[in-house]
Design an enzyme around this catalytic site. Sequence first.
Site, PDB file in Angstrom:
ATOM      1  N   ARG A   1     -10.176   4.255  -3.205  1.00  0.00           N
ATOM      2  CA  ARG A   1      -9.070   3.780  -2.360  1.00  0.00           C
ATOM      3  C   ARG A   1      -8.737   4.854  -1.351  1.00  0.00           C
ATOM      4  O   ARG A   1      -8.772   6.046  -1.683  1.00  0.00           O
ATOM      5  CB  ARG A   1      -7.830   3.559  -3.223  1.00  0.00           C
TER       6      ARG A   1
ATOM      7  N   ARG B  68       0.811  -1.215   0.000  1.00  0.00           N
ATOM      8  CA  ARG B  68       0.000   0.000   0.000  1.00  0.00           C
ATOM      9  C   ARG B  68       0.853   1.277   0.000  1.00  0.00           C
ATOM     10  O   ARG B  68       0.538   2.245  -0.684  1.00  0.00           O
ATOM     11  CB  ARG B  68      -0.849  -0.062   1.277  1.00  0.00           C
TER      12      ARG B  68
ATOM     13  N   GLY C 173      -8.212   9.710   8.089  1.00  0.00           N
ATOM     14  CA  GLY C 173      -9.366   8.837   8.353  1.00  0.00           C
ATOM     15  C   GLY C 173     -10.184   8.562   7.098  1.00  0.00           C
ATOM     16  O   GLY C 173      -9.850   9.020   5.999  1.00  0.00           O
ATOM     17  N   THR C 174     -11.261   7.801   7.299  1.00  0.00           N
ATOM     18  CA  THR C 174     -12.176   7.521   6.185  1.00  0.00           C
ATOM     19  C   THR C 174     -13.306   8.547   6.204  1.00  0.00           C
ATOM     20  O   THR C 174     -14.182   8.490   7.079  1.00  0.00           O
ATOM     21  CB  THR C 174     -12.771   6.093   6.326  1.00  0.00           C
ATOM     22  N   ASP C 175     -13.223   9.524   5.292  1.00  0.00           N
ATOM     23  CA  ASP C 175     -14.263  10.563   5.163  1.00  0.00           C
ATOM     24  C   ASP C 175     -14.420  11.387   6.438  1.00  0.00           C
ATOM     25  O   ASP C 175     -15.539  11.792   6.799  1.00  0.00           O
ATOM     26  CB  ASP C 175     -15.612   9.918   4.771  1.00  0.00           C
TER      27      ASP C 175
ATOM     28  N   ASN D 234     -12.439  15.488  -1.393  1.00  0.00           N
ATOM     29  CA  ASN D 234     -13.140  14.263  -1.763  1.00  0.00           C
ATOM     30  C   ASN D 234     -14.627  14.561  -1.787  1.00  0.00           C
ATOM     31  O   ASN D 234     -15.130  15.291  -0.934  1.00  0.00           O
ATOM     32  CB  ASN D 234     -12.858  13.159  -0.733  1.00  0.00           C
ATOM     33  N   THR D 235     -15.311  13.988  -2.753  1.00  0.00           N
ATOM     34  CA  THR D 235     -16.765  14.128  -2.763  1.00  0.00           C
ATOM     35  C   THR D 235     -17.389  12.789  -2.405  1.00  0.00           C
ATOM     36  O   THR D 235     -16.965  11.741  -2.899  1.00  0.00           O
ATOM     37  CB  THR D 235     -17.290  14.698  -4.108  1.00  0.00           C
ATOM     38  N   HIS D 236     -18.369  12.843  -1.503  1.00  0.00           N
ATOM     39  CA  HIS D 236     -18.946  11.621  -0.924  1.00  0.00           C
ATOM     40  C   HIS D 236     -20.471  11.709  -0.994  1.00  0.00           C
ATOM     41  O   HIS D 236     -21.050  12.754  -0.656  1.00  0.00           O
ATOM     42  CB  HIS D 236     -18.485  11.489   0.532  1.00  0.00           C
TER      43      HIS D 236
ATOM     44  N   LEU E 244      -6.184   7.085   0.656  1.00  0.00           N
ATOM     45  CA  LEU E 244      -4.800   7.539   0.489  1.00  0.00           C
ATOM     46  C   LEU E 244      -4.191   7.761   1.865  1.00  0.00           C
ATOM     47  O   LEU E 244      -4.849   8.255   2.774  1.00  0.00           O
ATOM     48  CB  LEU E 244      -4.777   8.824  -0.341  1.00  0.00           C
TER      49      LEU E 244
HETATM   50  C1  GAR Z   1     -19.681   9.647  -6.568  1.00  0.00           C
HETATM   51  O1  GAR Z   1     -21.017   9.559  -6.142  1.00  0.00           O
HETATM   52  C2  GAR Z   1     -18.774   9.833  -5.373  1.00  0.00           C
HETATM   53  O2  GAR Z   1     -19.371  10.537  -4.326  1.00  0.00           O
HETATM   54  C3  GAR Z   1     -18.507   8.417  -4.975  1.00  0.00           C
HETATM   55  O3  GAR Z   1     -18.380   7.713  -6.177  1.00  0.00           O
HETATM   56  C4  GAR Z   1     -19.199   8.327  -7.169  1.00  0.00           C
HETATM   57  C5  GAR Z   1     -18.370   8.514  -8.412  1.00  0.00           C
HETATM   58  O4  GAR Z   1     -19.160   8.860  -9.487  1.00  0.00           O
HETATM   59  N1  GAR Z   1     -17.316   8.350  -4.187  1.00  0.00           N
HETATM   60  C6  GAR Z   1     -17.123   7.452  -3.247  1.00  0.00           C
HETATM   61  O5  GAR Z   1     -17.916   6.591  -2.989  1.00  0.00           O
HETATM   62  C7  GAR Z   1     -15.786   7.528  -2.533  1.00  0.00           C
HETATM   63  N2  GAR Z   1     -15.913   7.022  -1.226  1.00  0.00           N
HETATM   64  P1  GAR Z   1     -18.512   9.277 -10.886  1.00  0.00           P
HETATM   65  O6  GAR Z   1     -17.425   8.245 -11.225  1.00  0.00           O
HETATM   66  O7  GAR Z   1     -19.657   9.204 -11.832  1.00  0.00           O
HETATM   67  O8  GAR Z   1     -17.957  10.660 -10.731  1.00  0.00           O
END
Ligand code: GAR
Length: 201
Positions: A86, A60, A140-142, A102-104, A88
């Site tokens: 993944r 990793r 951390g995770t998110d 990051n977008t969640h 980081l």
């Molecule tokens: C998005 O909804 C994003 O929030 C999520 O993956 C999707 C990607 O969509 N991210 C995660 O789950 C990370 N933990 P996309 O490939 O169409 O942009």
Amino acid sequence: MLVSGGGTNLGALLAAHDDPAYGARVVGVVSSRGDAGGLERARAAGVPTAVVDPADFPDRTAWDEAVGRAVEVFDPQLVVLAGFMRLLGEPFLRRFGGRTLNTHPALLPSFPGLGGAAVRGALEHGVKLTGSTLHLIDEGTDTGPIVAQVAVPVEPGDTPEVLLERIKVAERAQLVEWVGRIAREGMRVEGRTVVVGGPAA
Ligand code: GAR
């Protein structure tokens, strides 16, 4: 920009970035998978790409270092993880901590983790409102400081797939808005508070 999947968030930024008034440009795309649809979107837009597949590294840490080097080539001011599946770690954070978003697809701190599971978890819990969170990454995770959130209502009869698609519409708009604002107005972090624009502290 870092992607692992279809890259609709990347597509939204690519649709915005040709306008000089927008203030930000996608300078490169790094994927953890060679077959990520986001790579095709980047190539079609003339944006350079790189693939750093964990399968090609002994552990990793070595992979994490390689992701950092691949991103460094593009010399970005801001790094955006959009569907990068993944975590980081320290080697990457040493280079890009404090400027990696990051977008969640949930309202953190509820329902962290992989997006699909987060959306299922929110539905199974019976929440009435969910949404999308744009945040800085930390170890951390998110768990990093939150930049912006948008709420999305859960509708009767929603399946995880239908709800995720509704969230992603709001998520893409949020990402485009805030990446542009950060590029144009700057960002600073005070503890857990992210301040975009305004006078320097
Ligand atoms: C998005 O909804 C994003 O929030 C999520 O993956 C999707 C990607 O969509 N991210 C995660 O789950 C990370 N933990 P996309 O490939 O169409 O942009």
